[in-house]
Design a protein around this motif. Sequence first.
Motif, short mmCIF file in Angstrom:
data_model
loop_
_atom_site.label_atom_id
_atom_site.label_comp_id
_atom_site.label_asym_id
_atom_site.label_seq_id
_atom_site.Cartn_x
_atom_site.Cartn_y
_atom_site.Cartn_z
N ALA A 49 -17.41 3.77 23.58
CA ALA A 49 -16.99 2.43 23.99
C ALA A 49 -18.11 1.45 23.66
O ALA A 49 -19.28 1.79 23.78
N VAL A 50 -17.74 0.25 23.23
CA VAL A 50 -18.74 -0.77 22.92
C VAL A 50 -18.13 -2.14 23.17
O VAL A 50 -16.95 -2.37 22.92
N ALA A 51 -18.95 -3.03 23.70
CA ALA A 51 -18.54 -4.42 23.91
C ALA A 51 -19.71 -5.31 23.52
O ALA A 51 -20.85 -5.04 23.87
N GLY A 52 -19.43 -6.37 22.77
CA GLY A 52 -20.49 -7.25 22.31
C GLY A 52 -20.95 -6.88 20.92
O GLY A 52 -20.58 -5.83 20.38
N GLU A 53 -21.77 -7.75 20.32
CA GLU A 53 -22.21 -7.56 18.95
C GLU A 53 -23.68 -7.94 18.82
O GLU A 53 -24.03 -9.11 18.74
N VAL A 54 -24.55 -6.92 18.87
CA VAL A 54 -25.99 -7.16 18.70
C VAL A 54 -26.55 -6.23 17.61
O VAL A 54 -27.24 -6.67 16.70
N THR A 55 -26.24 -4.95 17.71
CA THR A 55 -26.78 -3.98 16.75
C THR A 55 -25.74 -3.49 15.75
O THR A 55 -26.03 -2.62 14.93
#
Length: 229
Positions: A49-55
Motif C-alpha cells: 500500500a502507498v499514499a503520496g508521491e515522494v520517492t
Amino acid sequence: MVDEHVHDAGRDAILAALRGVVDGIAATFGPVCEVVLHDYRKPEKSVVAVAGEVTGRAVGGAMSEIGMRVLARGDEAADDLNYVTRTAAGKLVKSSTMVLRDSTGAVFGALCVNVDVSAVNEAHALLGALAGLGAGPAEPPVTAFGNDIDSVVDAILDAHRLGRHQSWAALERAERLDLFRRLDEHGVFAVRRAIEQVAARLGISRASAYSYLAQARAATDPTPAGGHA
C-alpha cells in the motif's frame, strides 16, 4: 506448535488494518508526505500500500536499501525515526521506519513515512546565509529507492565499490571480504538471486561469491569455535 498459516493470517490482518492508516497519515500531511506499507515476506514486491508521491514508490514495488537493512537485522530490528536521507533525484527526505511484528514478536514488515523537506532545507540555508551563519550540517546519504529490486541491489553495490575507485581485481583479499561483509550488513543477500547479481557485476563465478560471503560471515561470527550461539 502454532501452524504457520495462523501466523500468516495474523500478519495479513495487521496489514489490512494499516491500509487505512496509510491513507490517513498521507492526507494529514498533504502533498509533501508519502506513506508506504511493506510486507517483507516478499521483498521483491514488498510494497502492499502507498499514499503520496515522494520517492516514486508503487504497489508491487521492491523494498529500498533501508528495508534490506531491516531484513538483515531480522527480529533484532528496531524502529528508525526521523532520519534524513536524499533520493537519487536530489530530494531531501525526512523519514521514519516503524517495524511490524506478529504475535510472536517476529518482524514481517514496516510502515514507512517519508516527508519531502527540500523546500524547508532551502529556506533554512537562505536564512542562514542572510544571518551570516557558517556551513550547514553534513550532506545526508543518498538512499536507493526503486520499484525494481535489481536496481536497488545495483545501487548499493555501486555505492560500496565506487568509494574505492578500484576494480574487483585490484582489491586485496581482506578488501574483498570487507566488501561482502558490508553488502551482507545492508541486507543485500537476503534478497533472492542477489548473490548471482553481485557475482555478475563483479565478474566472478557464483561459487566464488558464495565462498567470499561464507568467509566474510565466519570472520564476523562472535560465536567461538565449539561454543554455543
